[in-house]
Design an enzyme around this catalytic site. Structure first.
Site, short mmCIF file in Angstrom:
data_model
loop_
_atom_site.label_atom_id
_atom_site.label_comp_id
_atom_site.label_asym_id
_atom_site.label_seq_id
_atom_site.Cartn_x
_atom_site.Cartn_y
_atom_site.Cartn_z
N ASP A 36 0.80 -1.22 0.00
CA ASP A 36 0.00 0.00 0.00
C ASP A 36 0.84 1.28 0.00
OD1 ASP A 36 -2.42 -1.19 0.05
OD2 ASP A 36 -2.68 -1.11 2.23
N LYS A 58 -3.54 3.32 -2.16
CA LYS A 58 -4.64 4.29 -2.18
C LYS A 58 -4.13 5.54 -1.51
CE LYS A 58 -7.26 0.83 -0.47
NZ LYS A 58 -8.16 0.28 0.49
N MET A 173 -7.28 9.32 9.75
CA MET A 173 -7.91 9.83 8.52
C MET A 173 -8.83 11.01 8.82
SD MET A 173 -8.91 6.12 6.93
CE MET A 173 -9.57 5.49 8.47
N1 SAH Z 1 -3.50 0.51 9.27
C1 SAH Z 1 -2.96 1.80 9.52
C2 SAH Z 1 -3.99 2.90 9.37
C3 SAH Z 1 -4.50 3.04 7.98
S1 SAH Z 1 -5.66 4.33 7.82
C4 SAH Z 1 -2.34 1.81 10.93
O1 SAH Z 1 -2.53 0.89 11.68
O2 SAH Z 1 -1.65 2.78 11.24
C5 SAH Z 1 -4.62 5.64 7.26
C6 SAH Z 1 -4.49 6.69 8.32
O3 SAH Z 1 -3.55 6.26 9.29
C7 SAH Z 1 -3.93 8.01 7.84
O4 SAH Z 1 -4.94 8.81 7.25
C8 SAH Z 1 -3.44 8.60 9.12
O5 SAH Z 1 -4.48 9.10 9.90
C9 SAH Z 1 -2.91 7.38 9.84
N2 SAH Z 1 -1.46 7.21 9.60
C10 SAH Z 1 -0.85 6.16 9.04
N3 SAH Z 1 0.48 6.32 9.05
C11 SAH Z 1 0.72 7.51 9.64
C12 SAH Z 1 1.88 8.24 9.96
N4 SAH Z 1 3.10 7.79 9.66
N5 SAH Z 1 1.74 9.42 10.59
C13 SAH Z 1 0.54 9.90 10.91
N6 SAH Z 1 -0.60 9.26 10.62
C14 SAH Z 1 -0.52 8.07 10.00
#
Ligand code: SAH
Length: 535
Positions: A36, A58, A173
């Site tokens: 991803d 995405k 998000m």
């Molecule tokens: N599965 C992922 C989340 C996916 S949804 C997890 O467990 O982290 C995607 C959202 O995750 C982004 O819109 C943001 O809100 C958050 N996110 C993922 N990586 C990030 C990062 N390095 N810094 C800040 N927010 C992050």
């Protein structure tokens, strides 16, 4: 027969070091990797060279592939009897649609395993100096999607209970929706003074954190774009004391490393550890000499050689590589004294279980002559110098003047790397780069050649140039490149020290585009070190 399986793997939040051991194993053994947008692309370096690597990212509303197609892809690849690693940002089951993928696999009778990852709501606050729980502040912590459409009639989120029922709240998000999130929380009883942090690209060199309260965070974070996590709760105040990541000496600095790809890793790692955003831009490549005959001839008369002077790590590597290739070993060096130009070269020699008889106090050719003179008269001594094709003539000339019989032999060639990375060049041009580092004269010359005269004169006022030692500095200055960071000790650690001490000017920060997919984070390749000024 090989069993097919799909591993649903969390790759962690961005810092490639935050993947689990098991997750890394799954990358290493996969026939197919499906990954991803939020996966750090440098992790893919661990994949097998014959693995099929498929990007299905995405980004916001831009979908490379619809979720149904991704599900089908996993099924199809597994049906081909493949080991499939489905790599997802953070944790696969936290807002990652991993649950949907698992259900599809189950429905199709495909074996699967889940490898959890460190999710953004834990890692990003930790790297921003915010523990998500703390006995004195909160004993509850919630993970919430901030993605809900605010115009939806019926929210799936029970704002009333959430606003006051939990201590720390983290919203994934939720950037576009931040005004709605804030107003729901306040409307349902959360104090307007509650501290809030918004963290973008958490755990990466591009991490950016904005703090405020529910009353002002919308205004303060208005320039923050996704991906970012929002954290609400009293624990945010601990950031004032616990902010370790963004306070590292080179955090926010973008540093270009120009040495050869094989040699960059030690330097890049040191800079990365200090917080720098490292861009590798190899300007030179080390190759075999055109003709091995002169070196082979010298290797054939080691018993009558008095000294070997190694002036670079490459010289050591190429010398021994050839010795072993000819079916010989280190016993052939019995009685030969060894001189090394500096500590990295010495370390490499020691790696072959050999002792160094002479290492000068300063790591330049001039100092070698002085140091050798002190040990013995060199008149009539046979000295072998396995070096680069473009090494300076100073050292052999001086030794010859003293009556030594010098064999200055080409053991390797330094050639210009031709394929300058355009993303790095663009960053040099748009002012994102703070420091360009030079570790030899040839890195200076080839850097200038690759970027071109016009580009160089356009951006050279906006970056600082750092040099490993006086010969490199002289070459740079002869080419009109002003060096403002000069190592006092002519080694990689010396250069790193000088960068930390002398890169003190702060440029306005330009937010980085995705730090995960542009080769920004350094790659782990076997360490080859070089201190020589002689190239
Ligand atoms: N599965 C992922 C989340 C996916 S949804 C997890 O467990 O982290 C995607 C959202 O995750 C982004 O819109 C943001 O809100 C958050 N996110 C993922 N990586 C990030 C990062 N390095 N810094 C800040 N927010 C992050």
């Amino acid at each position: 027969m090989k069993e097919n399986i799909v591993y649903l793997v969390g790759s962690g939040p961005g810092d490639p070091g935050l993947i689990t051991v098991k997750g890394l194993e799954c990358i290493k053994k996969a026939d197919v990797i499906v990954y991803d947008y939020l996966v750090n692309h440098s992790l893919l370096k661990n994949a097998r060279s014959d693995a099929e690597i498929i990007y299905v990212g995405k980004k916001g509303n831009q979908h490379t592939m619809e979720q149904e197609d991704i599900n089908q892809l996993l099924v199809d690849k597994a049906m081909e009897n493949k080991v499939v690693t489905r790599l997802k940002g953070g944790d696969p089951y936290v807002f990652g649609r991993g649950g949907e993928e698992a259900l599809v696999l189950k429905k199709n009778n495909i074996p699967f395993e889940v490898v959890p990852g460190i999710t953004a709501a834990i890692a990003s606050p930790a790297y921003a100096g915010i523990p998500v729980t703390h006995r004195s502040y909160t004993s509850t912590f919630g993970l919430i999607t901030g993605h809900e459409d605010p115009t939806k009639d019926q929210s799936d989120i029970d704002w009333e209970k959430l606003s006051t029922g939990l201590g720390t709240l983290t919203f994934y998000m939720g950037i576009k929706n931040l005004p709605n999130i804030v107003s729901q929380l306040v409307k349902h009883g959360r104090s307007k003074d509650t501290p809030v942090a918004v963290i973008r690209w958490g755990t990466t060199p591009a991490q950016e954190t904005v703090t405020g309260t529910l009353s002002n965070i919308v205004e303060k974070a208005k320039n923050i774009k996704p991906p970012a996590i929002t954290i609400v709760g009293e624990v945010v105040n601990l950031r004032d004391q616990l902010n370790w990541f963004e306070t590292r000496p080179l955090f926010g600095k973008t540093v270009v490393v120009t040495r050869s790809r094989d040699q960059a890793s030690e330097f890049s790692e040191k800079l990365t550890d200090l917080g720098a955003n490292v861009l590798e831009f190899p300007t030179i490549k080390i190759t075999s000499p055109d003709d091995f005959a002169p070196l082979d001839k010298e290797l054939g008369r080691l018993e009558s050689t008095d000294w070997i002077i190694f002036t670079s790590v490459n010289g050591v590597d190429c010398f021994f590589h050839r010795l072993f290739e000819l079916g010989r070993d280190v016993r052939d060096l019995k009685g030969v004294k060894i001189c090394s130009i500096g500590p990295a070269t010495t370390d490499r020699i020691k790696g072959f279980h050999l002792k160094v008889d002479c290492q000068p106090p300063k790591y330049v050719a001039e100092s070698v002559v002085e140091a050798l003179k002190e040990i013995e008269a060199l008149k009539g001594k046979r000295i072998l110098m396995p070096r680069a094709d473009i090494a300076r003539s100073y050292l052999p000339e001086e030794l010859q003047k003293m009556g030594a019989d010098v064999a200055d032999i080409v053991a390797y060639k330094t050639v210009a790397a031709t394929n300058g990375d355009n993303t790095v060049l663009d960053k040099l041009k748009d002012g994102t780069v703070d420091i360009v580092t030079f570790t030899s004269s040839s890195t200076v010359r080839n850097f200038a050649k690759i970027v071109g005269e016009d580009n160089l004169s356009a951006f050279k006022k906006n970056v600082q140039f750092a040099s490993i030692g006086p010969i490199t500095t002289k070459t740079a200055e002869e080419m009109g490149i002003e060096v403002s960071i000069k190592a006092d000790e002519y080694t990689i650690p010396g250069l790193v020290k000088a960068i930390v001490e002398k890169s003190g000017y702060d440029k306005p920060q330009i937010p980085l585009e995705s730090p995960l997919n542009k080769g920004i984070l350094s790659i782990n390749i076997p360490v080859l070190k070089e201190v020589s000024e002689e190239l």
